[in-house]
Design a protein around this motif. Structure first.
Motif, PDB file in Angstrom:
ATOM      1  N   UNK A   6     -50.308  41.307   4.401  1.00 39.21           N
ATOM      2  CA  UNK A   6     -50.172  42.327   5.443  1.00 39.21           C
ATOM      3  C   UNK A   6     -49.174  43.369   4.940  1.00 39.21           C
ATOM      4  N   UNK A   7     -49.135  44.490   5.609  1.00 41.29           N
ATOM      5  CA  UNK A   7     -48.191  45.550   5.251  1.00 41.29           C
ATOM      6  C   UNK A   7     -46.798  45.174   5.749  1.00 41.29           C
ATOM      7  N   UNK A   8     -45.837  44.964   4.851  1.00 40.00           N
ATOM      8  CA  UNK A   8     -44.508  44.541   5.295  1.00 40.00           C
ATOM      9  C   UNK A   8     -43.641  45.677   5.814  1.00 40.00           C
ATOM     10  N   UNK A   9     -44.072  46.919   5.602  1.00 42.87           N
ATOM     11  CA  UNK A   9     -43.244  48.067   5.987  1.00 42.87           C
ATOM     12  C   UNK A   9     -43.474  48.446   7.443  1.00 42.87           C
ATOM     13  N   UNK A  33     -37.767  39.625  10.225  1.00 43.85           N
ATOM     14  CA  UNK A  33     -36.900  39.475   9.070  1.00 43.85           C
ATOM     15  C   UNK A  33     -36.742  37.976   8.882  1.00 43.85           C
ATOM     16  N   UNK A  34     -37.354  37.439   7.830  1.00 43.33           N
ATOM     17  CA  UNK A  34     -37.449  35.995   7.690  1.00 43.33           C
ATOM     18  C   UNK A  34     -36.116  35.288   7.772  1.00 43.33           C
ATOM     19  N   UNK A  93     -34.189  33.696  -2.340  1.00 47.29           N
ATOM     20  CA  UNK A  93     -33.283  34.781  -2.728  1.00 47.29           C
ATOM     21  C   UNK A  93     -33.897  36.159  -2.524  1.00 47.29           C
ATOM     22  N   UNK A  94     -35.093  36.194  -1.994  1.00 43.86           N
ATOM     23  CA  UNK A  94     -35.781  37.473  -1.823  1.00 43.86           C
ATOM     24  C   UNK A  94     -35.646  37.982  -0.393  1.00 43.86           C
ATOM     25  N   UNK A  95     -35.977  39.263  -0.225  1.00 45.79           N
ATOM     26  CA  UNK A  95     -36.140  39.810   1.131  1.00 45.79           C
ATOM     27  C   UNK A  95     -37.525  39.409   1.616  1.00 45.79           C
ATOM     28  N   UNK A  96     -37.595  38.782   2.807  1.00 42.42           N
ATOM     29  CA  UNK A  96     -38.861  38.218   3.283  1.00 42.42           C
ATOM     30  C   UNK A  96     -39.261  38.852   4.605  1.00 42.42           C
ATOM     31  N   UNK A  97     -40.429  39.459   4.613  1.00 42.34           N
ATOM     32  CA  UNK A  97     -41.073  39.870   5.870  1.00 42.34           C
ATOM     33  C   UNK A  97     -42.021  38.741   6.258  1.00 42.34           C
ATOM     34  N   UNK A 110     -39.872  40.226  -1.510  1.00 41.12           N
ATOM     35  CA  UNK A 110     -39.546  41.287  -2.471  1.00 41.12           C
ATOM     36  C   UNK A 110     -38.276  40.955  -3.252  1.00 41.12           C
ATOM     37  N   UNK A 111     -38.409  40.980  -4.573  1.00 40.55           N
ATOM     38  CA  UNK A 111     -37.257  40.951  -5.470  1.00 40.55           C
ATOM     39  C   UNK A 111     -37.101  42.384  -5.979  1.00 40.55           C
ATOM     40  N   UNK A 112     -36.488  43.224  -5.182  1.00 42.30           N
ATOM     41  CA  UNK A 112     -36.514  44.657  -5.469  1.00 42.30           C
ATOM     42  C   UNK A 112     -35.832  44.988  -6.789  1.00 42.30           C
TER      43      UNK A 112
END
Length: 687
Positions: A6-9, A33-34, A93-97, A110-112
């Protein structure tokens, strides 16, 4: 190209429309926000055990190896991305939607700083209307790893699912294309290595399966899980699930899409999907493996009050609300549950409160909340008949229902046609109050217990007529007529039905407790869902609804307060004593002053059935938004929420909350038989 899954934005932690893989139109829901979620999707089916995929990316609680009460707390990494050269990136350790639509967990990780992104879809095959397909002990994963790097990169996915206990006979399996698997001390490690081109991606699928058929409940009785009748080991499960990956996923998304495309409010569509998570967390389904077992080859299906919060197997007063999904979509399993209560019925007709404490299944408990249990059992038999239309099934249960009703009538200790409350409290104590609000003692004749009894009599009369038993139909009708008159005389205040009346109480609150109970019209909800005639006068029902709206709904922003005084203040439970000290079992757990989710959803439905749809939906919306948005616990729902804050008070993962599934029926002004013929149910079960 759409982002998988899905679109996380999208805005997080609020209602939104989600364009997701597998859905032709945007689905209503909440992208969290996970790392701010409390609990995650339980990956498991009917009686298979489960493990949770937490919002922070960890595996959380796990019961797949029969760690049922309490479930094992793993909270371990299960997925790591390794970059050539040795750098490891754990999912946590990632940002999770995180968008969950039970039994599916969709994550975008995302591991930006590394210009890497993972799209993850994990699901269990819980398919409404198909109990066998919902009993596969497996979780299925579809992962797309995406790189926005300007150069190619060699990556490896490392998968470490829950480990079986060391030395156990339980086995697990990982299966997928291009996955290498190593086995070490009961655990598996899967590795998938791939080069990703610049700004490229790759997609992998795999299945994790488990096979732990043998266990003992907390009463030490041995059992075999139903899925063992179909699968020899975990490898067989994994092969089957992997070979039918697309079909199983389509089976889930089909019923979800049927819900998402209705014209019900967006929050309610989300609530219906998420509300089914209790089927994964709290169910057990055992097989018939010996000739001396009294259940048949369908097995024996149970739903616990809460394996995590209040473990009691099939608490009757909770299943009164929460059995709706099993009744609607798995009636063959609902029959096995009622058959067990029939089996445990004792000579005087009493039906037990439960099959046993914790995970026990053959340790029935009697004389606990007994002013409700036997009559509610009889009502559920009639509901099952309405659901199936099977007169032979009704005939099978009829004598048992009749004896249960006569037992409950024996609790009419003043011969007015009404069942009386039987609080078992000691002086200074509030527990056991001996009805659903179990730390709030009532005395004499209460609106809730006596009202539920009147609905039982109405069901008893209807069943007797179906079975051509005119004598018992007349018996129930006579009790009902006398009971209604006494109910009106003792409980009607002129505006609403008071909480209780007891002429034996001459001090303190007695003989009348004029508290307004939020769900004082339980009698009407019971007859509305079964399509029977009103029990209480319509003009008084409307007046009582007005009082509940003014007093109980007016006392909170989060649904309706259970008990409110005539002046609008919240009632505080009091012991049957003049002592200053009250023995409080759990802090802040006053059933009177808080919001009981299942009970107050029934009250909301009464507003809807009586032409006040907006008010009823507003009550239900407030309750569900407290769960989904305020506390962020859509897969860890509590029974009791705080009337001031909307935060959880008590009763994690509660059975009774699944009464949310009766709301679409109320919105359509239907009873059970009509709802089962509705377009919505046909589409849900069309897989």
């Amino acid at each position: 190209m759409a982002v998988f899954p899905f679109n996380p934005d999208l805005p997080r932690n609020q209602w939104t429309a989600i364009q997701a893989d597998g859905f032709p139109d945007p689905a209503p829901g909440c992208v969290y926000d996970g790392h701010r979620l409390d609990g995650g999707i339980p990956l498991g089916g009917l009686g298979t055990g489960y493990f949770t995929l937490e919002g922070n990316g960890l595996i959380g609680h796990c019961s797949i190896f029969n760690d049922i009460v309490p479930p094992r707390a793993d909270f371990s990494e299960w997925l790591t991305v390794k970059i050539a050269g040795g750098e490891s990136l754990p999912l946590s350790n990632s940002d999770i939607a995180y968008w969950g639509h039970h039994p599916v967990a969709d994550l975008v990780s995302r591991f930006e700083a590394k210009n890497l992104e993972l799209g993850i879809r994990a699901f269990a095959p819980l398919i409404l209307g198909d109990s066998a397909e919902s009993n596969i002990p497996a979780a299925l994963f579809d992962i797309e790893i995406r790189s926005s790097r300007a150069e190619a990169v060699d990556l490896e996915l490392v998968i470490e699912p829950p480990k079986a206990p060391i030395g156990s006979t339980y086995n697990i399996a990982l299966a997928g294309e291009n996955i290498s698997v190593a086995n070490d001390d009961g655990g598996l490690t899967g590795r998938i290595a791939r080069k990703i081109e610049a700004n490229g991606s790759y997609r992998v699928r795999f299945v994790f399966a488990w096979h732990a058929p043998y266990w003992r409940d907390s009463g030490r009785e041995p059992h075999v899980n139903q899925y063992a009748a179909r699968y020899e080991d975990a490898a067989a499960v994994a092969d089957d699930a992997l070979g039918r990956f697309d079909a199983l996923l389509a089976g889930v998304l089909t019923w979800q899409n049927a819900i998402y495309t209705t014209d019900l409010p967006a929050w309610l569509r989300d609530a219906l999907v998420q509300g089914l998570y209790s089927l994964s967390k709290n169910t057990v389904w055992i097989a018939k493996t010996r000739k001396d077992e009294w259940w048949d080859d369908t097995g024996w299906f149970t739903h616990n009050e809460s394996h995590t919060g209040c473990p009691i197997t099939e608490t009757m007063v909770c299943r009164m609300h929460g059995h709706m999904p099993a009744l609607f979509f798995y009636p063959e399993l609902e029959r096995t549950s009622l058959e067990a209560f029939r089996h445990f019925q004792i000579l005087d007709g009493e039906i037990p409160f439960s099959y046993g404490m914790e995970s026990s299944m053959r340790d029935p408990r009697y004389h606990c909340q007994h002013p409700l249990n036997s009559g509610q059992y009889a009502q559920m038999i009639y509901r099952l008949y309405l659901r199936t239309g099977d007169r032979g099934l009704l005939a099978h249960f009829y004598d048992s229902a009749k004896r249960a009703i006569r037992y409950q009538h024996s609790l009419d200790d003043d011969d007015d046609g009404l069942v009386n409350d039987q609080a078992h409290v000691q002086p200074t104590e509030l527990w056991p109050a001996n009805q659903f609000y179990d730390i709030w003692p009532w005395w004499g004749t209460s609106a809730y217990v006596a009202g539920t009894w009147l609905a039982t009599l109405s069901c008893g009369e209807a069943m007797a007529k179906e079975m051509d038993d005119e004598a018992f139909a007349t018996e129930c009708a006579d009790w009902l007529k006398r009971g209604i008159a006494a109910y009106q005389d003792k409980l009607w205040t002129g505006e609403y039905y008071r909480l209780w009346h007891d002429p034996a109480k001459t001090s303190g609150e007695g003989p009348d407790c004029d508290v307004s109970l939020g769900n004082q019209l339980m009698a009407q909800w019971c007859v509305k869902i079964t399509g029977m005639a009103d029990i209480l006068p319509p003009e008084q029902v409307q007046s009582a609804l007005g009082a509940v709206k003014r007093l109980n709904m007016g006392a909170t922003r989060h649904g309706i307060v259970n008990g409110v005084n005539p002046d609008g203040s919240r009632y505080i439970s009091k012991p049957d004593s003049d002592a200053d000290q009250v023995v409080d079992i759990l802090p802040n757990n006053d059933h009177a002053t808080q919001v009981f989710v299942g009970e107050n959803l029934c009250a909301a439905m009464n507003f809807i059935y009586y032409g006040q749809r907006d008010t009823g939906l507003e009550i239900a919306r407030r309750i569900y938004e407290a769960i989904a948005l305020t506390s962020r616990t859509p897969w860890k729902q509590h029974c009791l929420i705080d009337a001031d804050t909307g935060l959880p008070v008590w009763g994690e993962d509660y059975y009774s909350n699944m009464v949310i599934w009766a709301l679409p029926m109320a919105c359509a002004n239907q009873n059970i038989a009509e709802f089962m013929q509705s377009e919505l149910v046909r589409e849900i079960t069309s897989t």
